[in-house]
Design an enzyme around this catalytic site. Sequence first.
Site, PDB file in Angstrom:
ATOM      1  CB  ALA A  16      -0.937  -0.002   1.203  1.00 27.21           C
ATOM      2  CB  ALA A  50      -5.351 -13.293  -6.049  1.00 20.75           C
ATOM      3  CE  LYS A  79      -8.470 -13.940  -9.319  1.00 24.49           C
ATOM      4  NZ  LYS A  79      -8.685 -12.955  -8.244  1.00 24.49           N
ATOM      5  CB  ILE A 361      -4.052  -5.164  -4.924  1.00 22.46           C
ATOM      6  CG1 ILE A 361      -3.048  -6.074  -4.198  1.00 22.46           C
ATOM      7  CG2 ILE A 361      -3.328  -4.224  -5.878  1.00 22.46           C
ATOM      8  CD1 ILE A 361      -1.956  -5.341  -3.481  1.00 22.46           C
ATOM      9  CE1 TYR A 454     -18.102  -2.808 -15.496  1.00 25.13           C
ATOM     10  CE2 TYR A 454     -16.385  -4.475 -15.332  1.00 25.13           C
ATOM     11  CZ  TYR A 454     -17.391  -3.733 -14.747  1.00 25.13           C
ATOM     12  OH  TYR A 454     -17.683  -3.909 -13.423  1.00 25.13           O
ATOM     13  CE1 TYR A 455     -12.930  -6.268 -15.395  1.00 29.21           C
ATOM     14  CE2 TYR A 455     -13.299  -7.355 -17.489  1.00 29.21           C
ATOM     15  CZ  TYR A 455     -13.424  -7.331 -16.122  1.00 29.21           C
ATOM     16  OH  TYR A 455     -14.048  -8.356 -15.471  1.00 29.21           O
TER      17      TYR A 455
END
Length: 530
Positions: A16, A50, A79, A361, A454-455
């Site tokens: 972070a 992940a 993933k 994350i 969208y992404y």
Amino acid sequence: MSGKIDKILIVGGGTAGWMAASYLGKALQGTADITLLQAPDIPTLGVGEATIPNLQTAFFDFLGIPEDEWMRECNASYKVAIKFINWRTAGEGTSEARELDGGPDHFYHSFGLLKYHEQIPLSHYWFDRSYRGKTVEPFDYACYKEPVILDANRSPRRLDGSKVTNYAWHFDAHLVADFLRRFATEKLGVRHVEDRVEHVQRDANGNIESVRTATGRVFDADLFVDCSGFRGLLINKAMEEPFLDMSDHLLNDSAVATQVPHDDDANGVEPFTSAIAMKSGWTWKIPMLGRFGTGYVYSSRFATEDEAVREFCEMWHLDPETQPLNRIRFRVGRNRRAWVGNCVSIGTSSCFVEPLESTGIYFVYAALYQLVKHFPDKSLNPVLTARFNREIETMFDDTRDFIQAHFYFSPRTDTPFWRANKELRLADGMQEKIDMYRAGMAINAPASDDAQLYYGNFEEEFRNFWNNSNYYCVLAGLGLVPDAPSPRLAHMPQATESVDEVFGAVKDRQRNLLETLPSLHEFLRQQHGR
């Protein structure tokens, strides 16, 4: 006081802290001095990490760092989904799916959006066919191209690098933090100081004026970013902002984690995170090259630490006396306000929910995005802080409710833990979504079924993060289906017939990818040069 923010102090390193240093360093373009103050003896949490697909577009692309570059540096893998194992059948914790209705007790929560046919999502046609006895195929295998390539451990990219499906990443959080430390200090001029905060000085207005360290150094700043983790060193201890406990929604509060060697040549590398149901919680498995990270997330109300360690080690055939284990207690919930005065909390100092949907994350760079969007001057306009706080509150509460649904709607009742989850109360907003789902309506349907759009639009995704595809994957995977097909379909006979071609196209795509994609192990060896 007015004028631009000139000095920023980030307290805490880890993933972070260094994400904050990198993101703010890039966003502010050298117009503010940024210092990261990190205690030298605070370990970085995380045994395997992940993520979700927008990490590259929303974070690394913003920094100008190519995917292949950071992946090689951080031992990263791909993933494509989360595989939920044994969430419907009673029994001991095991990574092997038990039998359920003649098939395995597992389902995939894949990335990507459900396709539409005649303005109706494919999920609704699948349930209509299932309801009428026209198909017994599970939802994920019928509606998505990914499950068959996941079963075969195929790569989401061809050997020429071209992408065939949406994906996220698995990586070592320690390596990512170290990579970003080098990037922030060498490329962006962030100052790195290793010392421990001993005292926080507040001014007459209640804002933080400075911090004093164990060696007697004093660091003042205009804006303080708390990345100190669960301690909440600035936001909770110094600013006295209350942390809102959410254990009335989520029972898990502890974890035991480790790394396990893995023979990739013999077994391949899995392109998915596993979430394995246990007696008193669940276990993650995050594959990387040569090993996998794993951890048992459990409720201390229903298992002691020794019981959890024993159950966890038995599943992976580990010796609890010799296996290095990371034992973690965590707080579940969020600060009442993530931003108070001139102190902004980021990461687990701000909020935390168990990593069942890999949001840790994401919470960090989503908060950084919102901080830059609402970036203040020295006057600390309360309109900006209030808007930021509403965004973080909505982000967290929406995710909390989605995570709770996994446990609440699991049909398992074989242990006190699983029974206790049924006794918790769903938030009003979540109950409304379930009512819509059972009535045959789509939940948070995106404006388009184009996953690239969208992404590629973080603002759109942030506003509509858990959408109809997510809810259908999880709820149908757990065995919860609508009460009846969507009434609209009764008036669309041509669409309900022609949709057979759409489902057939999914099958054709599955066969093609299965025949042409390399294994993930083969792709990673080429990418990482091994």
